[in-house]
Design a protein around this motif. Structure first.
Motif, PDB file in Angstrom:
ATOM      1  N   TYR A  81       0.838  -1.215   0.000  1.00 44.03           N
ATOM      2  CA  TYR A  81       0.000   0.000   0.000  1.00 44.03           C
ATOM      3  C   TYR A  81       0.865   1.254   0.000  1.00 44.03           C
ATOM      4  O   TYR A  81       0.508   2.272  -0.590  1.00 44.03           O
ATOM      5  CB  TYR A  81      -0.923   0.022   1.219  1.00 44.03           C
ATOM      6  CG  TYR A  81      -1.932  -1.094   1.245  1.00 44.03           C
ATOM      7  CD1 TYR A  81      -2.981  -1.113   0.335  1.00 44.03           C
ATOM      8  CD2 TYR A  81      -1.842  -2.127   2.170  1.00 44.03           C
ATOM      9  CE1 TYR A  81      -3.927  -2.127   0.349  1.00 44.03           C
ATOM     10  CE2 TYR A  81      -2.781  -3.151   2.197  1.00 44.03           C
ATOM     11  CZ  TYR A  81      -3.815  -3.146   1.287  1.00 44.03           C
ATOM     12  OH  TYR A  81      -4.743  -4.152   1.298  1.00 44.03           O
ATOM     13  N   ILE A  91       1.512  -4.254   6.280  1.00 46.95           N
ATOM     14  CA  ILE A  91       1.098  -5.661   6.185  1.00 46.95           C
ATOM     15  C   ILE A  91       1.773  -6.507   7.254  1.00 46.95           C
ATOM     16  O   ILE A  91       1.631  -7.725   7.265  1.00 46.95           O
ATOM     17  CB  ILE A  91       1.289  -6.246   4.772  1.00 46.95           C
ATOM     18  CG1 ILE A  91       2.761  -6.296   4.379  1.00 46.95           C
ATOM     19  CG2 ILE A  91       0.469  -5.472   3.748  1.00 46.95           C
ATOM     20  CD1 ILE A  91       3.002  -7.194   3.181  1.00 46.95           C
ATOM     21  N   ASN A 128      -0.616  -4.288  10.583  1.00 49.33           N
ATOM     22  CA  ASN A 128      -2.024  -4.204  10.168  1.00 49.33           C
ATOM     23  C   ASN A 128      -2.883  -3.321  11.057  1.00 49.33           C
ATOM     24  O   ASN A 128      -4.055  -3.627  11.280  1.00 49.33           O
ATOM     25  CB  ASN A 128      -2.722  -5.578  10.195  1.00 49.33           C
ATOM     26  CG  ASN A 128      -2.172  -6.583   9.233  1.00 49.33           C
ATOM     27  OD1 ASN A 128      -1.959  -7.710   9.614  1.00 49.33           O
ATOM     28  ND2 ASN A 128      -1.973  -6.201   7.998  1.00 49.33           N
ATOM     29  N   GLU A 184     -12.770   4.178  -0.233  1.00 54.49           N
ATOM     30  CA  GLU A 184     -13.554   2.936  -0.197  1.00 54.49           C
ATOM     31  C   GLU A 184     -14.305   2.827   1.128  1.00 54.49           C
ATOM     32  O   GLU A 184     -13.749   3.046   2.204  1.00 54.49           O
ATOM     33  CB  GLU A 184     -12.648   1.714  -0.379  1.00 54.49           C
ATOM     34  CG  GLU A 184     -13.451   0.422  -0.483  1.00 54.49           C
ATOM     35  CD  GLU A 184     -12.629  -0.742  -1.023  1.00 54.49           C
ATOM     36  OE1 GLU A 184     -12.687  -0.981  -2.236  1.00 54.49           O
ATOM     37  OE2 GLU A 184     -11.945  -1.401  -0.236  1.00 54.49           O
ATOM     38  N   THR A 224      -1.519  -9.868   8.248  1.00 56.16           N
ATOM     39  CA  THR A 224      -2.685 -10.161   7.412  1.00 56.16           C
ATOM     40  C   THR A 224      -3.250 -11.549   7.711  1.00 56.16           C
ATOM     41  O   THR A 224      -3.422 -12.367   6.809  1.00 56.16           O
ATOM     42  CB  THR A 224      -2.342  -9.991   5.905  1.00 56.16           C
ATOM     43  OG1 THR A 224      -1.409  -8.922   5.766  1.00 56.16           O
ATOM     44  CG2 THR A 224      -3.574  -9.650   5.116  1.00 56.16           C
ATOM     45  N   PRO A 271     -17.695  -7.473   3.782  1.00 58.08           N
ATOM     46  CA  PRO A 271     -16.932  -7.572   5.038  1.00 58.08           C
ATOM     47  C   PRO A 271     -17.764  -8.119   6.193  1.00 58.08           C
ATOM     48  O   PRO A 271     -17.213  -8.566   7.185  1.00 58.08           O
ATOM     49  CB  PRO A 271     -16.523  -6.118   5.332  1.00 58.08           C
ATOM     50  CG  PRO A 271     -16.809  -5.341   4.098  1.00 58.08           C
ATOM     51  CD  PRO A 271     -17.852  -6.087   3.335  1.00 58.08           C
ATOM     52  N   LYS A 284      -8.093 -10.839  -7.113  1.00 55.80           N
ATOM     53  CA  LYS A 284      -7.582  -9.546  -7.587  1.00 55.80           C
ATOM     54  C   LYS A 284      -7.577  -9.413  -9.109  1.00 55.80           C
ATOM     55  O   LYS A 284      -8.017  -8.392  -9.628  1.00 55.80           O
ATOM     56  CB  LYS A 284      -6.194  -9.310  -7.008  1.00 55.80           C
ATOM     57  CG  LYS A 284      -5.504  -8.026  -7.457  1.00 55.80           C
ATOM     58  CD  LYS A 284      -4.329  -7.756  -6.547  1.00 55.80           C
ATOM     59  CE  LYS A 284      -3.226  -6.899  -7.093  1.00 55.80           C
ATOM     60  NZ  LYS A 284      -3.547  -5.764  -7.890  1.00 55.80           N
ATOM     61  N   HIS A 341     -14.077  -3.129  -7.608  1.00 52.37           N
ATOM     62  CA  HIS A 341     -12.938  -3.243  -6.700  1.00 52.37           C
ATOM     63  C   HIS A 341     -13.331  -3.644  -5.290  1.00 52.37           C
ATOM     64  O   HIS A 341     -12.613  -4.388  -4.620  1.00 52.37           O
ATOM     65  CB  HIS A 341     -12.171  -1.921  -6.663  1.00 52.37           C
ATOM     66  CG  HIS A 341     -10.943  -1.995  -5.827  1.00 52.37           C
ATOM     67  ND1 HIS A 341     -10.937  -1.653  -4.500  1.00 52.37           N
ATOM     68  CD2 HIS A 341      -9.703  -2.461  -6.110  1.00 52.37           C
ATOM     69  CE1 HIS A 341      -9.736  -1.870  -4.016  1.00 52.37           C
ATOM     70  NE2 HIS A 341      -8.972  -2.360  -4.970  1.00 52.37           N
ATOM     71  N   HIS A 342     -14.494  -3.180  -4.812  1.00 56.73           N
ATOM     72  CA  HIS A 342     -14.852  -3.483  -3.423  1.00 56.73           C
ATOM     73  C   HIS A 342     -15.225  -4.947  -3.221  1.00 56.73           C
ATOM     74  O   HIS A 342     -15.569  -5.352  -2.124  1.00 56.73           O
ATOM     75  CB  HIS A 342     -15.947  -2.532  -2.912  1.00 56.73           C
ATOM     76  CG  HIS A 342     -17.262  -2.673  -3.610  1.00 56.73           C
ATOM     77  ND1 HIS A 342     -17.714  -1.758  -4.528  1.00 56.73           N
ATOM     78  CD2 HIS A 342     -18.220  -3.617  -3.523  1.00 56.73           C
ATOM     79  CE1 HIS A 342     -18.893  -2.149  -4.978  1.00 56.73           C
ATOM     80  NE2 HIS A 342     -19.212  -3.273  -4.386  1.00 56.73           N
ATOM     81  N   HIS A 348     -13.002  -7.313  -4.266  1.00 55.19           N
ATOM     82  CA  HIS A 348     -11.696  -7.992  -4.349  1.00 55.19           C
ATOM     83  C   HIS A 348     -11.218  -8.394  -2.951  1.00 55.19           C
ATOM     84  O   HIS A 348     -11.070  -7.582  -2.063  1.00 55.19           O
ATOM     85  CB  HIS A 348     -10.745  -7.077  -5.134  1.00 55.19           C
ATOM     86  CG  HIS A 348      -9.315  -7.090  -4.740  1.00 55.19           C
ATOM     87  ND1 HIS A 348      -8.473  -6.044  -5.006  1.00 55.19           N
ATOM     88  CD2 HIS A 348      -8.545  -8.002  -4.124  1.00 55.19           C
ATOM     89  CE1 HIS A 348      -7.269  -6.307  -4.570  1.00 55.19           C
ATOM     90  NE2 HIS A 348      -7.285  -7.488  -4.015  1.00 55.19           N
ATOM     91  N   GLN A 392      -4.949 -10.014   0.364  1.00 57.16           N
ATOM     92  CA  GLN A 392      -3.922  -9.179   0.987  1.00 57.16           C
ATOM     93  C   GLN A 392      -4.128  -7.700   0.688  1.00 57.16           C
ATOM     94  O   GLN A 392      -4.026  -6.856   1.561  1.00 57.16           O
ATOM     95  CB  GLN A 392      -2.565  -9.607   0.416  1.00 57.16           C
ATOM     96  CG  GLN A 392      -1.401  -8.792   0.892  1.00 57.16           C
ATOM     97  CD  GLN A 392      -0.585  -9.542   1.892  1.00 57.16           C
ATOM     98  OE1 GLN A 392      -0.267 -10.703   1.716  1.00 57.16           O
ATOM     99  NE2 GLN A 392      -0.245  -8.878   2.960  1.00 57.16           N
ATOM    100  N   THR A 393      -4.400  -7.378  -0.572  1.00 57.82           N
ATOM    101  CA  THR A 393      -4.560  -5.975  -0.945  1.00 57.82           C
ATOM    102  C   THR A 393      -6.028  -5.598  -1.133  1.00 57.82           C
ATOM    103  O   THR A 393      -6.329  -4.555  -1.686  1.00 57.82           O
ATOM    104  CB  THR A 393      -3.775  -5.661  -2.238  1.00 57.82           C
ATOM    105  OG1 THR A 393      -4.069  -6.680  -3.194  1.00 57.82           O
ATOM    106  CG2 THR A 393      -2.290  -5.636  -1.994  1.00 57.82           C
ATOM    107  N   GLY A 394      -6.924  -6.454  -0.673  1.00 53.48           N
ATOM    108  CA  GLY A 394      -8.348  -6.131  -0.815  1.00 53.48           C
ATOM    109  C   GLY A 394      -9.068  -6.304   0.504  1.00 53.48           C
ATOM    110  O   GLY A 394      -8.528  -6.003   1.561  1.00 53.48           O
ATOM    111  N   ILE A 395     -10.296  -6.781   0.418  1.00 50.68           N
ATOM    112  CA  ILE A 395     -11.104  -6.979   1.628  1.00 50.68           C
ATOM    113  C   ILE A 395     -10.647  -8.247   2.348  1.00 50.68           C
ATOM    114  O   ILE A 395     -10.365  -9.254   1.725  1.00 50.68           O
ATOM    115  CB  ILE A 395     -12.589  -7.148   1.239  1.00 50.68           C
ATOM    116  CG1 ILE A 395     -13.074  -5.996   0.365  1.00 50.68           C
ATOM    117  CG2 ILE A 395     -13.463  -7.331   2.473  1.00 50.68           C
ATOM    118  CD1 ILE A 395     -13.333  -4.721   1.079  1.00 50.68           C
ATOM    119  N   LYS A 396     -10.559  -8.158   3.678  1.00 51.14           N
ATOM    120  CA  LYS A 396     -10.307  -9.349   4.480  1.00 51.14           C
ATOM    121  C   LYS A 396     -11.655  -9.804   5.009  1.00 51.14           C
ATOM    122  O   LYS A 396     -12.333  -9.046   5.692  1.00 51.14           O
ATOM    123  CB  LYS A 396      -9.381  -9.051   5.656  1.00 51.14           C
ATOM    124  CG  LYS A 396      -7.919  -8.976   5.273  1.00 51.14           C
ATOM    125  CD  LYS A 396      -7.536  -7.567   4.952  1.00 51.14           C
ATOM    126  CE  LYS A 396      -6.163  -7.475   4.312  1.00 51.14           C
ATOM    127  NZ  LYS A 396      -5.999  -6.174   3.643  1.00 51.14           N
TER     128      LYS A 396
END
Ligand SMILES: Cc1cc2nc3c(=O)[nH]c(=O)nc-3n(C[C@H](O)[C@H](O)[C@H](O)COP(=O)(O)OP(=O)(O)OC[C@H]3O[C@@H](n4cnc5c(N)ncnc54)[C@H](O)[C@@H]3O)c2cc1C
Ligand SMILES: Nc1ncnc2c1ncn2[C@@H]1O[C@H](COP(=O)(O)O)[C@@H](O)[C@H]1O
Lengths: 243, 317
Positions: A38, A116, A119, A154, B133, B196, B232, B242-243, B245, B248-252
């Motif tokens: 990021y 990361i 977090n 977002e 993560t 989420p 991704k 995108h929301h 996805h 790691q770089t998106g939604i957990k």
């Protein structure tokens, strides 16, 4: 315009995480370190702003000497100079206090939405509040018109378009910009760009890490024949009890 | 200990993750006051009492209909002071997490986000956080009397422990300077189950071949009352927004059940799903790495398996 980009030095996203010293220390054996993904978006957006509007870009990292190759990479990507606060980044409050100390006078402070490793997802909010500046995250689009910053952020299930005034802090994520890869010229010039090492300011942290733990291992997988999906439904219903 | 719980709402309804925050505060012990901001249905607010709040405050000023973190933080600080609360509990979210951070700075409170369990208090006040993560946890001690805790989904069990309570209006001083951003517009999926917060997620990867095939994913999601997600590359290619996805770089996500269809199971994708209780993988390649992280697996062609599975779920209802 002066931009500050805060970067972390974190294990590559494919790393296996392990701990040593009775689960009190991260085991860096065999781990490749990278600029936080990021933070890499934040840096890429800063470099774009540098290219389009002549901003200067400073990167800052709170970390020990081992983070310098990562900082040099950010310089190779296009940052002008760098600051390393010579300390273990123990917790978000500590890190934010160190960054706030050096962030005065910048018009725009860009970070990643989250690191990361820790977090926390809060260093941007903490730095903003410490400096009395607005902070926004995760920002997916950031355009500057005069002193107005137009952003898209977002939110759960969608996004919000908002406007605020410089100076401010933003935690970035894709698709704010495309990751940049350093070229040969960048790598050469990064060697001589200024990297200032400063000692941390004395502050007392109010959180103390005690120990780490790995998640419990998953049990064995049950395979179901593609011709018998009914069996999956009954397992989900009666064994997992999730339907 | 005396807690304030910040309760978030969407379309007038209290979010389930916020009820978990109420349950969390109740389980910690001491008095629990919940507070909601902006317009929320009053019946929704009353029922917060069932999950352990002994008092519910409502700051209904229409200025608070937009979630501006700084303004919200200032209202919560005033509520904490009125109620003599030492601890703020909330569910981590795009609004909750920044609010937690701002309050912690103002009150010089110790802050922990991504908290996954109730604290242990045998030696100091220690919370368990998710780090790397979802690949590890850390135990951290919060050393000050004032604390701010942002929990992750499923950190507390949601159960009814009390009865509805009447709602007390709360009129904070609103300072114009705290409204430090102008929200121009919000684009938000309405009526859908949000990723989420979903208990079941059906996610598709590049194996779905193209956006035109997403009906198969949506049909299964509908049968299960599930949210839809994706890998991704799928959102990078513009097949899905995108929301959706995940990774790691998106939604957990942290659902009870995650169903992955045509996703190979790259470590960056797994980082977003490793808090799921059960994982089902459907992939035509028996060597797909995702099978190693799954509880149930089907080796097969998604285009054949999905319609059958949807039919079997509907038949089992
Ligand atoms: C820094 C970084 C961050 C990243 N973050 C993320 C992230 O947050 N989320 C994420 O998802 N990825 C992320 N990635 C990308 C990740 O490494 C993978 O490339 C990606 O997850 C692969 O997506 P996929 O599984 O959909 O596609 P593929 O890897 O192409 O897999 C497609 C799968 O579909 C199967 N398949 C094909 N046809 C069928 C069929 N008819 N029926 C059933 N199965 C079929 C194939 O066997 C294969 O396993 C990241 C990468 C990096 C470097
Ligand atoms: N040690 C650090 N040095 C510099 N910046 C950091 C550091 N830790 C966190 N940050 C910045 O703060 C953002 C959010 O981090 P976090 O709150 O830890 O999730 C990161 O994406 C970085 O931009």
């Amino acid at each position: 315009m002066k931009i500050l980009v805060c970067i972390t030095h974190v294990p590559d996203t494919t790393s296996k995480i392990n701990f040593t010293d009775n689960n009190t220390k991260f085991d860096s054996t065999g781990v490749q370190f990278i600029i936080g993904p990021y933070d890499d978006y934040a840096l890429a957006r800063a470099i774009e702003l540098k290219e389009t509007s002549g901003a200067t870009v400073t990167v800052i990292n709170v970390g020990l000497a081992e983070t310098e190759p990562t900082i040099r990479k950010a310089l190779a990507i296009g940052a002008d100079d760098a600051i390393r606060v010579n300390s273990e980044p123990t917790d978000s409050f500590f890190v934010a206090s160190q960054i706030a100390e050096h962030a005065k006078g910048f018009d725009l402070i860009l970070m990643g939405r989250e690191s990361i490793d820790y977090n926390s997802g809060v260093v941007h909010s903490l730095v903003g509040e410490m400096l009395g500046l607005p902070s926004f995250s995760p920002v997916m689009k950031l355009e500057i018109e005069g002193t107005t910053v137009k952003m898209s952020r977002e939110i759960e299930g969608g996004k919000e378009l908002l406007e605020a005034s410089l100076p401010l802090v933003a935690g970035c994520q894709e698709p704010i910009a495309e990751w940049k890869i350093p070229n040969m010229r960048g790598i050469m010039s990064a060697r001589t760009k200024p990297l200032k090492v400063v000692e941390p300011i004395g502050i007392e942290s109010n959180v103390k890490a005690q120990k780490f733990q790995l998640p419990a291992a998953k049990g064995a997988i049950k395979m179901i024949s593609a011709d018998n999906v009914g069996e999956l439904v009954s397992l989900l219903k009666n064994e997992a009890k999730v339907l | 200990m005396s807690s304030i719980v910040f309760v978030e709402s969407a379309e007038g309804k209290v979010k389930k993750t916020s009820l978990e925050a109420v349950a969390y505060a109740h389980a910690m012990g001491g008095s629990v006051t919940a507070i909601a901001l902006g317009s929320v249905d009053s019946s929704e607010l009353e029922s917060i009492g069932k999950y352990g709040a002994t008092k519910v405050l409502h700051a209904s000023d229409s200025k608070l209909n937009q979630g501006i973190a700084k303004a919200y933080a200032s209202v919560l600080i005033q509520a904490m002071s009125q109620e003599n609360a030492d601890t703020l509990v909330l569910a981590g979210s795009s609004l909750g997490t920044p609010v937690a951070a701002l309050v912690s700075v103002q009150l010089k409170a110790s802050l922990a986000t991504n908290v996954v369990e109730l604290p242990s208090t045998s030696a100091g006040f220690v919370v368990k956080r998710s780090i790397y993560t979802g690949k590890a946890f850390s135990y951290v001690e919060l050393t000050t009397a004032k604390k701010v805790i942002a929990i992750k989904k499923n950190a507390a069990e949601l159960k009814e422990v009390g009865a509805s309570v009447s709602v007390t209006p709360f009129q904070p001083t609103l300072n114009d300077a705290d409204f430090n951003a102008k929200i121009i517009s919000t684009e938000k999926a309405t009526g859908e189950i949000l990723l989420p917060e979903a208990e079941i997620v059906v996610s598709g990867g590049r194996g779905m071949k193209g956006p035109e095939n997403w009906g198969l994913i949506e049909d299964l999601a509908k049968a299960l009352h599930a949210a839809t997600g994706c890998s991704k590359p799928v959102s990078d290619l513009g097949w899905r927004p995108h929301h959706e996805h995940v990774g790691q770089t998106g939604i957990k996500v942290a659902p009870q059940l995650y169903i992955a269809v045509g996703i190979s199971g790259a470590i960056q994708h797994l980082a977003g799903v490793n808090s799921s209780k059960y994982i089902v993988v459907i992939n035509k390649d028996p060597d797909a790495p995702f099978f190693k992280a799954a509880d149930y697996g089907i080796v097969g062609d998604a285009f054949e398996v999905l319609p059958k599975l949807t039919a079997a779920i509907n038949a089992a209802k």
